[in-house]
Design a protein around this motif. Structure first.
Motif, PDB file in Angstrom:
ATOM      1  N   GLU A  79      -1.037  -4.397  -1.901  1.00 39.09           N
ATOM      2  CA  GLU A  79      -0.045  -5.375  -2.344  1.00 39.09           C
ATOM      3  C   GLU A  79       0.677  -5.970  -1.146  1.00 39.09           C
ATOM      4  O   GLU A  79       1.026  -5.264  -0.191  1.00 39.09           O
ATOM      5  N   TYR A  80       0.952  -7.281  -1.232  1.00 42.55           N
ATOM      6  CA  TYR A  80       1.626  -7.991  -0.154  1.00 42.55           C
ATOM      7  C   TYR A  80       2.769  -8.839  -0.714  1.00 42.55           C
ATOM      8  O   TYR A  80       2.648  -9.419  -1.797  1.00 42.55           O
ATOM      9  N   LEU A  81       3.867  -8.904   0.032  1.00 36.56           N
ATOM     10  CA  LEU A  81       4.956  -9.824  -0.264  1.00 36.56           C
ATOM     11  C   LEU A  81       4.746 -11.064   0.582  1.00 36.56           C
ATOM     12  O   LEU A  81       4.691 -10.994   1.814  1.00 36.56           O
TER      13      LEU A  81
ATOM     14  N   ARG B  32      -6.052 -13.885  -9.879  1.00 36.01           N
ATOM     15  CA  ARG B  32      -5.895 -13.133 -11.121  1.00 36.01           C
ATOM     16  C   ARG B  32      -6.309 -11.674 -10.966  1.00 36.01           C
ATOM     17  O   ARG B  32      -6.401 -10.943 -11.935  1.00 36.01           O
ATOM     18  N   ASN B  33      -6.544 -11.262  -9.720  1.00 35.53           N
ATOM     19  CA  ASN B  33      -6.977  -9.890  -9.477  1.00 35.53           C
ATOM     20  C   ASN B  33      -5.775  -8.953  -9.477  1.00 35.53           C
ATOM     21  O   ASN B  33      -5.373  -8.401  -8.466  1.00 35.53           O
ATOM     22  N   GLY B  34      -5.151  -8.808 -10.605  1.00 37.70           N
ATOM     23  CA  GLY B  34      -4.005  -7.919 -10.745  1.00 37.70           C
ATOM     24  C   GLY B  34      -4.103  -7.171 -12.046  1.00 37.70           C
ATOM     25  O   GLY B  34      -5.118  -7.251 -12.756  1.00 37.70           O
ATOM     26  N   TYR B  35      -3.081  -6.445 -12.399  1.00 43.59           N
ATOM     27  CA  TYR B  35      -3.089  -5.722 -13.659  1.00 43.59           C
ATOM     28  C   TYR B  35      -2.358  -6.542 -14.707  1.00 43.59           C
ATOM     29  O   TYR B  35      -1.421  -6.106 -15.339  1.00 43.59           O
ATOM     30  N   ALA B  36      -2.782  -7.795 -14.858  1.00 42.85           N
ATOM     31  CA  ALA B  36      -2.286  -8.685 -15.905  1.00 42.85           C
ATOM     32  C   ALA B  36      -0.771  -8.869 -15.861  1.00 42.85           C
ATOM     33  O   ALA B  36      -0.125  -9.005 -16.890  1.00 42.85           O
TER      34      ALA B  36
ATOM     35  N   ALA C  45       1.983   3.211 -11.330  1.00 44.30           N
ATOM     36  CA  ALA C  45       1.007   4.292 -11.409  1.00 44.30           C
ATOM     37  C   ALA C  45       1.612   5.624 -10.966  1.00 44.30           C
ATOM     38  O   ALA C  45       1.188   6.694 -11.416  1.00 44.30           O
ATOM     39  N   GLU C  46       2.630   5.573 -10.102  1.00 46.81           N
ATOM     40  CA  GLU C  46       3.281   6.789  -9.606  1.00 46.81           C
ATOM     41  C   GLU C  46       4.705   6.938 -10.128  1.00 46.81           C
ATOM     42  O   GLU C  46       5.413   7.879  -9.747  1.00 46.81           O
ATOM     43  N   ALA C  47       5.168   5.982 -10.959  1.00 44.58           N
ATOM     44  CA  ALA C  47       6.544   5.997 -11.486  1.00 44.58           C
ATOM     45  C   ALA C  47       7.558   6.063 -10.354  1.00 44.58           C
ATOM     46  O   ALA C  47       8.521   6.835 -10.386  1.00 44.58           O
ATOM     47  N   GLU C  48       7.354   5.235  -9.322  1.00 46.39           N
ATOM     48  CA  GLU C  48       8.237   5.208  -8.156  1.00 46.39           C
ATOM     49  C   GLU C  48       8.796   3.807  -7.935  1.00 46.39           C
ATOM     50  O   GLU C  48       8.142   2.804  -8.249  1.00 46.39           O
TER      51      GLU C  48
ATOM     52  N   LEU D 255       2.417  -1.924  -0.239  1.00 47.21           N
ATOM     53  CA  LEU D 255       1.884  -0.612  -0.600  1.00 47.21           C
ATOM     54  C   LEU D 255       0.492  -0.770  -1.177  1.00 47.21           C
ATOM     55  O   LEU D 255       0.042  -1.884  -1.462  1.00 47.21           O
ATOM     56  N   SER D 256      -0.173   0.354  -1.352  1.00 52.52           N
ATOM     57  CA  SER D 256      -1.472   0.381  -2.020  1.00 52.52           C
ATOM     58  C   SER D 256      -1.296   0.989  -3.401  1.00 52.52           C
ATOM     59  O   SER D 256      -0.555   1.959  -3.568  1.00 52.52           O
ATOM     60  N   THR D 257      -1.950   0.398  -4.381  1.00 53.86           N
ATOM     61  CA  THR D 257      -1.880   0.923  -5.743  1.00 53.86           C
ATOM     62  C   THR D 257      -3.291   1.175  -6.250  1.00 53.86           C
ATOM     63  O   THR D 257      -4.268   0.818  -5.605  1.00 53.86           O
TER      64      THR D 257
END
Length: 281
Positions: free
Chosen positions: A228-230, A168-172, A271-274, A247-249
């Motif tokens: 982040e991992y796939l 659950r360590n994400g941004y919901a 966070a970067e709109a990418e 990537l890292s967020t």
């Protein structure tokens, strides 16, 4: 709250444009057979209806509730055909079930008390279109509900489901996924029986399941280091095949979307709109 816009990007040319899709578009559902795209609008508690072929706004559908005022962000779950929409009006603690074939509200179900300051992820959902079931996980209470279409989507069963803390360590982000191929429900790192709602097993190194194709389940993992991992999982053994860094967020976890027909996947960095589009190997 910042802002929210719907953007169309041509992956061949790299060109982008903002699409008019109502105020604060949050989630989209495709009904390809009818050339329609349904967009959930957070504050106005409505669906914006777009023509899929050219993304022109052709109509609106009210969810029959007051407007939202806070940051308890709305969500939406839907079946693959886009005929059953579970509109999760999280601020008001309600689920509005919409039948897009008959363009009607089937039911409005209350699962929690109103809360206008929860942020994203209060309700998370998935839809089994074949059995006409909607699954909704209420995050803080850690309760999983099954709404049954055989009874106008009233609550048929509920159960306490507690994912691992690391998962659950994400941004919901929505951690609920129904697998039509395996006939299983996933809640973050847990594999859950869709009828009994009992936990069957857990998936190591997984935050949430996001997609599937024959033989492979695709998942996402966000570590404590905000990387982040796939993750690819064998559908038969439920064992991890690979875990590849994406990537890292910072504050906001990434979203991953798949285009299996063209063997592509897109990773967004809110966070970067990418958005980055890559080949799916």
């Amino acid at each position: 709250l910042g802002g929210s816009e719907m953007i169309e990007r041509n992956i061949k040319t790299g060109e982008s444009r903002v699409v008019g899709a109502g105020f604060w578009p949050m989630k989209m559902a495709v009904r390809e057979t009818e050339d329609r795209l349904y967009v959930m609008n957070h504050f106005e508690t409505k669906l914006s209806i777009l023509r899929l072929s050219d993304l022109e706004l052709v109509g609106e559908f009210s969810l029959g509730l007051p407007t939202c005022v806070g940051d308890t962000i709305a969500e939406m779950a839907f079946d693959s055909a886009g005929t059953i929409l579970a509109c999760l009006v999280c601020e008001q603690g309600k689920v509005v079930v919409v039948d897009t074939v008959d363009s009607k509200i089937v039911n409005t179900v209350t699962l929690a008390e109103p809360n206008d300051s929860y942020g994203p992820g209060r309700f998370q959902g998935a839809v089994d279109g074949e059995k006409k079931r909607i699954y909704v996980y209420v995050d803080k209470e850690q309760l999983l509900y099954r709404l049954d279409g055989s009874n106008d989507y009233e609550v048929g069963k509920s159960a306490s489901v507690i994912p691992g803390e690391v998962a659950r360590n994400g941004y919901a982000l929505s951690g609920v996924f129904y697998s039509p191929l395996l006939k299983l429900l996933f809640v973050n790192d847990l594999v859950v029986h869709p009828t009994t709602l009992k936990t069957i097993t857990s998936l190591e190194g997984v935050s949430r399941v996001v997609a599937e194709e024959p033989g492979v389940i695709y998942a996402q993992r966000r570590g404590a280091d905000l990387k982040e991992y796939l993750v690819r999982i064998d559908s038969d053994t439920l064992e991890v095949i690979s875990s590849d860094y994406i990537l890292s967020t910072e504050k906001m976890a990434s979203y991953i979307s798949f285009d299996f027909k063209n063997r592509k996947y897109a990773v967004s960095n809110p966070a970067e709109a990418e958005v980055t589009v890559s080949d799916l190997e």
